[in-house]
Write a protein that holds these residues in place. Structure first.
Motif, PDB file in Angstrom:
ATOM      1  N   ILE A  15     -14.327 -33.499 -10.285  1.00  0.00           N
ATOM      2  CA  ILE A  15     -14.095 -34.595 -11.238  1.00  0.00           C
ATOM      3  C   ILE A  15     -12.618 -34.974 -11.238  1.00  0.00           C
ATOM      4  O   ILE A  15     -12.261 -36.157 -11.234  1.00  0.00           O
ATOM      5  CB  ILE A  15     -14.550 -34.179 -12.650  1.00  0.00           C
ATOM      6  N   PHE A  16     -11.733 -33.976 -11.238  1.00  0.00           N
ATOM      7  CA  PHE A  16     -10.296 -34.230 -11.204  1.00  0.00           C
ATOM      8  C   PHE A  16      -9.920 -35.017  -9.951  1.00  0.00           C
ATOM      9  O   PHE A  16      -9.091 -35.927  -9.994  1.00  0.00           O
ATOM     10  CB  PHE A  16      -9.522 -32.908 -11.252  1.00  0.00           C
ATOM     11  N   GLN A  17     -10.505 -34.644  -8.812  1.00  0.00           N
ATOM     12  CA  GLN A  17     -10.190 -35.327  -7.565  1.00  0.00           C
ATOM     13  C   GLN A  17     -10.599 -36.792  -7.616  1.00  0.00           C
ATOM     14  O   GLN A  17      -9.849 -37.675  -7.195  1.00  0.00           O
ATOM     15  CB  GLN A  17     -10.906 -34.634  -6.406  1.00  0.00           C
ATOM     16  N   ILE A  18     -11.793 -37.043  -8.130  1.00  0.00           N
ATOM     17  CA  ILE A  18     -12.288 -38.418  -8.202  1.00  0.00           C
ATOM     18  C   ILE A  18     -11.379 -39.265  -9.094  1.00  0.00           C
ATOM     19  O   ILE A  18     -10.988 -40.381  -8.746  1.00  0.00           O
ATOM     20  CB  ILE A  18     -13.744 -38.433  -8.725  1.00  0.00           C
ATOM     21  N   ILE A  19     -11.037 -38.737 -10.263  1.00  0.00           N
ATOM     22  CA  ILE A  19     -10.202 -39.492 -11.201  1.00  0.00           C
ATOM     23  C   ILE A  19      -8.805 -39.698 -10.644  1.00  0.00           C
ATOM     24  O   ILE A  19      -8.215 -40.779 -10.771  1.00  0.00           O
ATOM     25  CB  ILE A  19     -10.128 -38.761 -12.564  1.00  0.00           C
ATOM     26  N   SER A  20      -8.268 -38.656  -9.974  1.00  0.00           N
ATOM     27  CA  SER A  20      -6.904 -38.748  -9.442  1.00  0.00           C
ATOM     28  C   SER A  20      -6.802 -39.777  -8.337  1.00  0.00           C
ATOM     29  O   SER A  20      -5.920 -40.636  -8.356  1.00  0.00           O
ATOM     30  CB  SER A  20      -6.461 -37.374  -8.928  1.00  0.00           C
ATOM     31  N   VAL A  40      -6.762 -36.227 -21.017  1.00  0.00           N
ATOM     32  CA  VAL A  40      -6.542 -37.672 -20.985  1.00  0.00           C
ATOM     33  C   VAL A  40      -5.773 -38.026 -19.712  1.00  0.00           C
ATOM     34  O   VAL A  40      -4.751 -37.403 -19.404  1.00  0.00           O
ATOM     35  CB  VAL A  40      -5.764 -38.145 -22.223  1.00  0.00           C
ATOM     36  N   PHE A  41      -6.287 -39.004 -18.982  1.00  0.00           N
ATOM     37  CA  PHE A  41      -5.679 -39.458 -17.739  1.00  0.00           C
ATOM     38  C   PHE A  41      -5.118 -40.874 -17.919  1.00  0.00           C
ATOM     39  O   PHE A  41      -5.711 -41.687 -18.633  1.00  0.00           O
ATOM     40  CB  PHE A  41      -6.700 -39.488 -16.603  1.00  0.00           C
ATOM     41  N   LYS A  42      -4.016 -41.131 -17.263  1.00  0.00           N
ATOM     42  CA  LYS A  42      -3.464 -42.476 -17.206  1.00  0.00           C
ATOM     43  C   LYS A  42      -3.080 -42.763 -15.768  1.00  0.00           C
ATOM     44  O   LYS A  42      -2.196 -42.109 -15.219  1.00  0.00           O
ATOM     45  CB  LYS A  42      -2.248 -42.623 -18.124  1.00  0.00           C
ATOM     46  N   SER A  43      -3.774 -43.701 -15.147  1.00  0.00           N
ATOM     47  CA  SER A  43      -3.572 -44.026 -13.732  1.00  0.00           C
ATOM     48  C   SER A  43      -3.687 -42.779 -12.855  1.00  0.00           C
ATOM     49  O   SER A  43      -2.925 -42.589 -11.909  1.00  0.00           O
ATOM     50  CB  SER A  43      -2.212 -44.698 -13.524  1.00  0.00           C
ATOM     51  N   GLY A  44      -4.639 -41.926 -13.194  1.00  0.00           N
ATOM     52  CA  GLY A  44      -4.886 -40.719 -12.414  1.00  0.00           C
ATOM     53  C   GLY A  44      -4.004 -39.545 -12.745  1.00  0.00           C
ATOM     54  O   GLY A  44      -4.209 -38.445 -12.232  1.00  0.00           O
ATOM     55  N   GLN A  45      -3.017 -39.730 -13.626  1.00  0.00           N
ATOM     56  CA  GLN A  45      -2.113 -38.655 -14.033  1.00  0.00           C
ATOM     57  C   GLN A  45      -2.574 -38.051 -15.352  1.00  0.00           C
ATOM     58  O   GLN A  45      -3.063 -38.773 -16.236  1.00  0.00           O
ATOM     59  CB  GLN A  45      -0.685 -39.196 -14.206  1.00  0.00           C
ATOM     60  N   VAL A  46      -2.421 -36.743 -15.506  1.00  0.00           N
ATOM     61  CA  VAL A  46      -2.768 -36.069 -16.756  1.00  0.00           C
ATOM     62  C   VAL A  46      -1.614 -36.224 -17.740  1.00  0.00           C
ATOM     63  O   VAL A  46      -0.489 -35.804 -17.455  1.00  0.00           O
ATOM     64  CB  VAL A  46      -3.067 -34.573 -16.522  1.00  0.00           C
ATOM     65  N   ILE A  47      -1.877 -36.845 -18.894  1.00  0.00           N
ATOM     66  CA  ILE A  47      -0.805 -37.044 -19.870  1.00  0.00           C
ATOM     67  C   ILE A  47      -1.067 -36.294 -21.176  1.00  0.00           C
ATOM     68  O   ILE A  47      -0.180 -36.191 -22.015  1.00  0.00           O
ATOM     69  CB  ILE A  47      -0.613 -38.543 -20.183  1.00  0.00           C
ATOM     70  N   GLN A  48      -2.279 -35.762 -21.364  1.00  0.00           N
ATOM     71  CA  GLN A  48      -2.595 -35.082 -22.614  1.00  0.00           C
ATOM     72  C   GLN A  48      -3.758 -34.131 -22.377  1.00  0.00           C
ATOM     73  O   GLN A  48      -4.629 -34.384 -21.541  1.00  0.00           O
ATOM     74  CB  GLN A  48      -2.973 -36.099 -23.695  1.00  0.00           C
TER      75      GLN A  48
END
Length: 416
Positions: A15-20, A40-48
């Protein structure tokens, strides 16, 4: 649009790979017997990130580690009541209780700890909702303060989390047989208490049993070259066996790719077994463009992912990539001096490696991707190139298969 399912069917690393790779923005909620987690992801980056299983708040961490005084924290919490939308870390910085650098480091460490814990969850349900950050947290603890503006690379978190999980599993497997000798030693009254005292203090990782036997006769002092070569050959054999096992495992994942993004992420994952740093480039008609990376560290503090995605190397000028595209062969050796090679090295951190690796991925007779790799900063020799070439060859075939299936599906639609 949302992504919903069971962790047994689609694991969190996938899941992380797909979102990233797709650079999605949204909130991932995971529920299992261990609790509930949110990323929470923003443009594939983890921000929270937040989790019921890790409940330390930012204030408690800062006070317990002696970074903020209890009185300063109490005053900041009182101010936050009148401005609940303002992060606690920002208030502490504004009041002079700490610095923004300390806040960012603590938040980053806490997010990493939460992510590494979540990656070990193998059962449960997940739900990824596209869109901006939800105004309210979806778990029972406040994660408002554990928020980063710049974000963390999901690929870095995934690879580091996988490494930590592997070390923990290895530690558990080593710990199990070590429990056997203690009952035998109990026949000696003096030995038993020492064994009992040593057991809880000895960490699992620092006991690599297979590596210890050759060390009692150190070859460095005696200069016995045959013994040294035998030891080196044994290490290389162990590394080769590990790479072959990894190759076989990832071949299974490569058999049924559902998207091009999955294939490119698998390539980066396997490249991490061979080199310390890697950048994946897309080959266009007149240039190569950066797609993704791992291991790149920049002193400027700028996100390596953003820098890599902005790299453009024209094929009209001499460069490592033009040589690979023209020859359609793997390159392993020193990086030649040229304007474009120097530009690339500056963008990738400014250091020049002793040797570099560049492997093309050929789809339908054309080079679609190029994997660049090196072993900065330790400059170890690059080994395992052959297995990476094999995997790249299979990845090209998988993409050809996916492309063919897509064309057949389009033809069937046209006939209907």
């Amino acid at each position: 649009m949302s992504l919903v399912g069971r962790l047994e069917d689609l694991a969190l690393p996938d899941i992380f790979q797909i979102i990233s790779l797709s650079k999605k923005t949204g909130t991932l909620v995971v529920r299992s017997r261990k609790g509930t987690g949110m990323v929470v992801f923003k443009s594939g980056q983890v921000i929270q990130a937040g989790s019921d299983s890790i409940r330390d708040s930012l204030g408690n961490i800062l006070v317990s580690q002696g970074m903020v005084e209890q009185e300063d924290l109490a005053a900041a919490l009182a101010k936050q009541k009148s401005a609940p939308d303002k992060p606690l870390g920002m208030i502490l910085v504004e009041t002079g209780a700490t610095t923004s650098k300390i806040i960012e480091d603590v938040v980053r460490q806490q997010i990493e700890e939460i992510i590494y814990d979540l990656l070990a969850w193998e059962e449960g349900f997940f739900n990824f909702e596209l869109g901006e950050i939800a105004p309210k947290d979806k778990i029972e603890i406040d994660t408002h303060d554990l928020l980063l503006k710049s974000g963390l690379s999901a690929e870095y978190l995934l690879m580091e989390g996988t490494r930590i999980l592997d070390e923990r599993r290895k530690g558990q497997t080593k710990k199990a047989p070590s429990a056997q000798p203690f009952p035998k030693a109990s026949s000696a009254p003096k030995a038993a208490p020492a064994a009992k005292r040593a057991a809880p203090e000895a960490p699992p990782a620092p006991q690599p049993a297979p590596v210890q036997p050759p060390r009692p006769a150190p070859v460095v002092r005696t200069s016995y070259e045959p013994a040294k070569e035998e030891f080196r050959a044994r290490i290389e054999t162990e590394d080769s066996s590990k790479q072959l096992m990894t190759l076989k495992s990832m071949f299974d994942e490569l058999r049924f790719p559902t998207a091009t993004a999955e294939v490119t992420l698998l390539i980066l994952r396997y490249a991490s077994e061979v080199v310390n740093r890697a950048i994946l480039f897309m080959a266009k008609k007149d240039e190569v463009r950066g797609l993704g990376q791992f291991g790149i560290e920049l002193a400027s503090g700028v996100s390596p992912d953003k820098v890599v995605r902005n790299i453009r190397i024209p094929l009209s000028e001499p460069s490592l990539f033009r040589n690979v595209i023209e020859s359609k062969r793997t390159y392993l050796g020193p990086l030649e001096a040229s304007q474009q090679n120097n530009y690339f090295m500056n963008e990738a951190g400014g250091l020049k490696p002793d040797a570099v690796l560049a492997i093309p991925l050929i789809v339908d007779g054309k080079i679609a991707l190029i994997v660049y790799g090196d072993n900065l900063p330790d400059q170890k020799p690059i080994r395992g190139v052959e297995t990476l070439e094999i995997f790249m060859n299979q990845a090209g075939m998988a993409l050809e298969k996916a492309l063919l299936e897509r064309k057949l599906a389009e033809l069937q639609k046209e006939r209907k």
